[in-house]
Motif scaffolding. Structure first.
Motif, short mmCIF file in Angstrom:
data_model
loop_
_atom_site.label_atom_id
_atom_site.label_comp_id
_atom_site.label_asym_id
_atom_site.label_seq_id
_atom_site.Cartn_x
_atom_site.Cartn_y
_atom_site.Cartn_z
N SER A 27 0.84 -1.21 0.00
CA SER A 27 0.00 0.00 0.00
C SER A 27 0.87 1.26 0.00
CB SER A 27 -0.94 0.01 1.21
OG SER A 27 -0.21 0.18 2.40
N ASP A 28 2.21 1.09 0.07
CA ASP A 28 3.12 2.24 0.07
C ASP A 28 3.44 2.72 -1.34
OD1 ASP A 28 3.59 2.20 2.90
OD2 ASP A 28 4.99 0.54 2.62
N ARG A 46 1.77 3.59 -7.31
CA ARG A 46 1.35 4.56 -6.29
C ARG A 46 2.33 5.72 -6.21
NH1 ARG A 46 -2.72 1.71 -3.18
NH2 ARG A 46 -2.31 -0.52 -3.15
N HIS A 100 2.11 19.40 -3.56
CA HIS A 100 1.77 18.89 -2.23
C HIS A 100 3.03 18.37 -1.53
CE1 HIS A 100 0.40 15.99 -5.36
NE2 HIS A 100 1.42 15.35 -4.86
N GLU A 123 1.98 11.10 2.64
CA GLU A 123 1.51 12.42 3.03
C GLU A 123 1.98 12.66 4.46
OE1 GLU A 123 -2.71 13.22 1.69
OE2 GLU A 123 -2.51 11.08 1.28
N GLN B 129 -4.50 2.21 1.49
CA GLN B 129 -4.50 2.02 0.03
C GLN B 129 -3.61 3.07 -0.62
OE1 GLN B 129 -5.94 -0.49 -1.39
NE2 GLN B 129 -7.74 -1.08 -0.26
N GLY B 130 -2.52 3.36 0.03
CA GLY B 130 -1.56 4.30 -0.55
C GLY B 130 -2.00 5.73 -0.41
N LEU B 131 -1.53 6.55 -1.30
CA LEU B 131 -1.77 7.98 -1.22
C LEU B 131 -3.10 8.32 -1.89
CD1 LEU B 131 1.86 8.43 -2.13
CD2 LEU B 131 0.96 9.70 -0.21
N GLY B 132 -4.13 7.74 -1.35
CA GLY B 132 -5.46 7.84 -1.97
C GLY B 132 -5.88 9.26 -2.28
N SER B 133 -5.65 10.14 -1.32
CA SER B 133 -6.18 11.49 -1.48
C SER B 133 -5.43 12.29 -2.53
CB SER B 133 -6.13 12.23 -0.13
OG SER B 133 -4.79 12.37 0.27
N LEU B 134 -4.24 11.79 -2.93
CA LEU B 134 -3.48 12.50 -3.96
C LEU B 134 -3.82 12.00 -5.35
CD1 LEU B 134 0.07 12.56 -2.34
CD2 LEU B 134 -1.63 14.37 -2.34
#
Lengths: 135, 135
Positions: A27-28, A46, A100, A123, B129-134
């Protein structure tokens, strides 16, 4: 010898496949950087999403160039400064595209005489460090 | 041929090293399970912590036995039922030791004729699930 060669080939293909599958399964957001050239050697989807460009475009490109660095900031140098080897030290940079902020955790190793760094992008404050609360 | 063998050996050792480094570098708790035998083939430290036992004790042991399953629950079967191949389907089980609930996401693949599953363990609702928001 022919059989041994085929077996070696098979074993290597399998090790490669495991590495590749794990890269996409985690997930990274992961980037593999050559500390010698500063270029991106490998990365997962990702990480490409986090950096805002296509994976094919980013592989072979300079890792530091993907960030909007203040003058005098040495991204690779600050990764090298993490001597804990456990990804303990964290540095934060703004991405070139999107702007970001991303935290970068890294761990260095040697392979075929080259210095490489595995980098994990997250993040700020979102890296869970695994199942911390269960530890 | 000798040089080719050495080169192959070197390349395989490197692929193995990358896989091993990535396993320990990821923030996920990862388990590699043989879907044929149901046994744990490999895992990282975070997964051992999540399951509450030593890694050396868990490798080779039955994966399903690490959970407190209700009668009739087929853990491997429910992993197999995830045909999305993207770790989309998630199943939840209570661990044998500690009894905390863990979500299990999995992705299956074939290697050397054996069916294997990469499994990611996380606390319910905590898999980013990783950097979803990006994205």
């Amino acid at each position: 010898a022919q059989i041994a060669l085929e077996r070696d080939f098979e074993a290597q293909r399998e090790a490669d496949a495991r590495y590749r599958l794990l890269m996409e399964f985690t997930s990274d957001a992961i980037v593999l950087v050559s500390m010698t050239s500063g270029r991106i050697v490998d990365m997962n989807m990702r990480a490409a999403v986090a950096l805002g460009a296509a994976r094919t475009e980013l592989i072979g490109a300079s890792f530091a160039s993907q960030f909007n660095l203040a003058e005098g900031v040495d991204l690779l140098g600050s990764l090298s400064a993490d001597t804990s080897g456990l990804g303990g030290a964290t540095v934060e940079f703004a991405t070139l595209r999107g702007g970001h902020h991303l935290e970068v955790r890294s761990r260095q190793f040697r392979a075929a005489g080259e210095r490489l760094a595995l980098c994990r992008l997250s993040e700020p404050g979102q890296d869970t460090q695994g199942l911390g609360s269960l530890a």
